[in-house]
Write an enzyme that holds these catalytic residues in place. Structure first.
Site, PDB file in Angstrom:
ATOM      1  N   ILE A  31       0.846  -1.204   0.000  1.00 14.14           N
ATOM      2  CA  ILE A  31       0.000   0.000   0.000  1.00 14.14           C
ATOM      3  C   ILE A  31       0.877   1.249   0.000  1.00 14.14           C
ATOM      4  O   ILE A  31       0.644   2.200  -0.753  1.00 14.14           O
ATOM      5  CB  ILE A  31      -0.931   0.007   1.228  1.00 14.14           C
ATOM      6  CG1 ILE A  31      -1.915  -1.161   1.175  1.00 14.14           C
ATOM      7  CG2 ILE A  31      -1.694   1.333   1.319  1.00 14.14           C
ATOM      8  CD1 ILE A  31      -2.680  -1.374   2.465  1.00 14.14           C
TER       9      ILE A  31
ATOM     10  N   TYR B 141      -5.919   0.850  -8.384  1.00 11.81           N
ATOM     11  CA  TYR B 141      -5.237   0.971  -7.091  1.00 11.81           C
ATOM     12  C   TYR B 141      -5.181  -0.383  -6.389  1.00 11.81           C
ATOM     13  O   TYR B 141      -4.116  -0.832  -5.953  1.00 11.81           O
ATOM     14  CB  TYR B 141      -5.996   1.989  -6.244  1.00 11.81           C
ATOM     15  CG  TYR B 141      -5.491   2.202  -4.835  1.00 11.81           C
ATOM     16  CD1 TYR B 141      -4.457   3.094  -4.581  1.00 11.81           C
ATOM     17  CD2 TYR B 141      -6.077   1.546  -3.759  1.00 11.81           C
ATOM     18  CE1 TYR B 141      -4.015   3.323  -3.282  1.00 11.81           C
ATOM     19  CE2 TYR B 141      -5.642   1.764  -2.460  1.00 11.81           C
ATOM     20  CZ  TYR B 141      -4.609   2.648  -2.228  1.00 11.81           C
ATOM     21  OH  TYR B 141      -4.172   2.869  -0.937  1.00 11.81           O
TER      22      TYR B 141
ATOM     23  N   GLN C 154       2.449   1.827  -3.394  1.00  9.76           N
ATOM     24  CA  GLN C 154       1.451   2.371  -4.314  1.00  9.76           C
ATOM     25  C   GLN C 154       1.195   3.845  -4.025  1.00  9.76           C
ATOM     26  O   GLN C 154       1.032   4.655  -4.933  1.00  9.76           O
ATOM     27  CB  GLN C 154       0.145   1.572  -4.199  1.00  9.76           C
ATOM     28  CG  GLN C 154      -1.049   2.172  -4.907  1.00  9.76           C
ATOM     29  CD  GLN C 154      -0.885   2.218  -6.417  1.00  9.76           C
ATOM     30  OE1 GLN C 154      -0.133   1.440  -6.997  1.00  9.76           O
ATOM     31  NE2 GLN C 154      -1.572   3.157  -7.063  1.00  9.76           N
ATOM     32  N   GLU C 155       1.200   4.199  -2.746  1.00  7.36           N
ATOM     33  CA  GLU C 155       0.902   5.576  -2.356  1.00  7.36           C
ATOM     34  C   GLU C 155       2.071   6.526  -2.627  1.00  7.36           C
ATOM     35  O   GLU C 155       1.884   7.619  -3.162  1.00  7.36           O
ATOM     36  CB  GLU C 155       0.540   5.623  -0.862  1.00  7.36           C
ATOM     37  CG  GLU C 155      -0.781   4.961  -0.503  1.00  7.36           C
ATOM     38  CD  GLU C 155      -1.980   5.792  -0.940  1.00  7.36           C
ATOM     39  OE1 GLU C 155      -1.788   6.906  -1.444  1.00  7.36           O
ATOM     40  OE2 GLU C 155      -3.118   5.313  -0.775  1.00  7.36           O
ATOM     41  N   SER C 156       3.270   6.131  -2.232  1.00  9.11           N
ATOM     42  CA  SER C 156       4.384   7.093  -2.234  1.00  9.11           C
ATOM     43  C   SER C 156       5.689   6.563  -2.803  1.00  9.11           C
ATOM     44  O   SER C 156       6.687   7.281  -2.817  1.00  9.11           O
ATOM     45  CB  SER C 156       4.656   7.544  -0.794  1.00  9.11           C
ATOM     46  OG  SER C 156       5.185   6.459  -0.037  1.00  9.11           O
TER      47      SER C 156
END
EC number: 4.2.2.n1
Length: 479
Positions: free
Chosen positions: A307, A437, A310-312
């Site tokens: 996660i 996502y 994927q986010e940063s």
């Protein structure tokens, strides 16, 4: 589309298989006490398999893999315990089956005429083809006739008979066999140690996620159906139970859910993205892995790490134009709700992201299956809980099951279409982004798990070799 095709093939195979077996089964009383006397007496189903990232392996949360999940469901159906019995090759599996050491051989085994004559065959539950692979950047071969290098396949492989048949058409075709596993040979292709190998399309897709240098030249065969094999002696009752189980697994969506979990994300392979990601796993993740482990809560830490990537991309200072910041890209409102003061602090960000995801999980309806709850929660994490509730309502309006992730996720892109979002409580949402996502996170998580699995395997092999050396030295000294 491929998943639908596989399920159609599955249904046809089940029907034909049932028709073919009607006469002997007319004499079987289908009550649980008659399913398989030996299994019922020992209260345990023993399933032979092969240790690889598709069929079966032991992860940080215990046993996992497609064959494990399907076997566990079948054991539950029989109301007995499950013992997985990993072996090194298909030949070893069939030998163990013939000797009565295992009840079922389950390792993504293709239909083979000669083996179907020696063993009972379970229903088809998947399909795959054999593919020739080479190293990306090298000259791509067009047919088996123009291979310019060395082709190596696993010893005692069903491939040998396939290639012998191909040799009639391509007399110049030659190959070598190796005691290495199929996965190890794919890695050797990726590393340029051998020129070509042949593997199943499933194995190729899985290993491309951790060795993106693996490239597909062409399909060597059409698709084969995949089956479980049972002993030819005294297993009619078990075979009958297996047919009933597989029928129900298709009807209740179990096969589709397992297929989606292990195979759907593999269709999104991107060479550049995978190379960058694997480099980050090797160079960046070790710094933050202890934090993901520390704050995982009820989650798998690999998922939490996926996660964050994927986010940063594991950048603690990441900031978007919309104001979300940090490793988990938190909004100011979420940070305040989770009581953190600095979103750019990696530990605070990971802790808050995990706590927020746990909060969303608790808000998921109890009617959602346990294995699907995390995907619903991730969609809510990405686009907001209100929009998730909208897509569940929309799925129900369209005649689908709002508790089934497979049915809900295909409707996510509809949240951006005017004909739909104008009638929804929370209006427009980039549902297509939420869809991608979740798919990306699943792919990233599997890559992390496989990377650490390989690292552990290498460590175990190194320790075993050292122990062998020490043992040999000790014996020599005693002499």
């Amino acid at each position: 589309m491929k998943g639908l095709f596989i399920r159609i093939v599955l249904a046809i195979c089940l029907s034909l298989w049932a028709i073919d077996m009607v006469f002997p089964w007319q004499q079987i009383v289908r009550s649980k006490q008659n399913y398989h006397t030996t299994i019922q007496e020992r209260q345990k189903l023993i399933v032979g398999t092969i240790n690889n990232p598709v069929s079966y392996f032991i992860g940080t949360n215990g046993e996992t893999g497609l064959e494990y999940e399907l076997s566990k469901a079948f054991a539950n159906y029989l109301n007995v315990d499950l013992e997985m019995f990993p072996l090194n090759s298909a030949d070893a599996l069939f030998q163990a089956l013939a000797q009565g050491k295992i009840d079922i051989a389950a390792a993504s085994l293709f239909y083979q005429q000669d083996r179907s004559e020696k063993f009972k065959l379970g229903p088809a539950y998947h399909a795959a083809s054999w593919q020739l692979t080479y190293r990306k950047g090298e000259r791509r071969p067009i047919t088996l006739e123009n291979l310019s290098g060395k082709l190596v396949i696993p010893a005692n492989s069903a491939l040998n008979n396939i290639l012998l048949a191909k040799k009639e058409k391509y007399p110049s075709l030659t190959w070598e066999t190796s005691e290495l596993s199929q996965e190890e040979l794919l890695f050797q292709v990726a590393e340029g140690k051998i020129d070509y190998t042949i593997a199943t399309s499933t194995e190729v897709s899985v290993n491309q996620q951790i060795k993106p240098q693996i490239a597909i030249a062409f399909n060597v065969t059409d698709e084969f159906t995949v089956h479980w094999y049972l002993s030819d002696k005294g297993a009619s009752e078990l075979q009958a139970a297996l047919l009933d189980f597989m029928n129900s697994a298709i009807e209740n969506g179990l096969i589709a859910r397992i297929e989606e979990k292990y195979f759907n994300h593999l269709n999104q392979f991107d060479y550049v993205d995978t190379r960058s990601y694997l480099n980050a796993i090797e160079t960046v993740l070790p710094k933050y892995a202890p934090l993901f482990e520390k704050y995982k809560g009820d989650l798998d830490w690999h998922l939490l790490a996926a996660i964050s990537y994927q986010e940063s991309h594991w950048n603690p200072e990441a900031t978007s134009p919309t104001g979300v910041r940090g490793m988990m890209m938190l909004t100011k409102a979420t940070a305040d709700r989770m009581n953190i003061t600095n979103r750019l602090d990696p530990e605070q960000s990971i802790k808050a992201g995990s706590e927020y995801l746990h909060l969303l999980l608790k808000q998921m309806p109890d009617t959602i299956l346990k294995e699907d709850r995390i995907w619903f929660a991730l969609a809510a994490y990405n686009m907001g809980l209100g929009h998730l509730l909208d897509v569940r309502r929309l799925t129900k309006q369209l005649g689908g099951n709002p508790d089934n992730w497979l049915e809900v996720k295909k409707n996510l892109p509809l949240l951006a279409q005017k004909r739909y979002f104008t009638h929804l409580k929370y209006g427009y949402a980039r549902g297509y982004e939420a869809f991608q996502y979740v798919e990306n996170i699943r792919r990233y998580m599997n890559s992390i798990m496989n990377y650490y699995r390989l690292q552990q395997n290498q460590q175990d092999r190194y320790e075993n070799e050292n122990n062998d050396v020490i043992s040999t030295q000790t014996q020599q000294e005693q002499r």
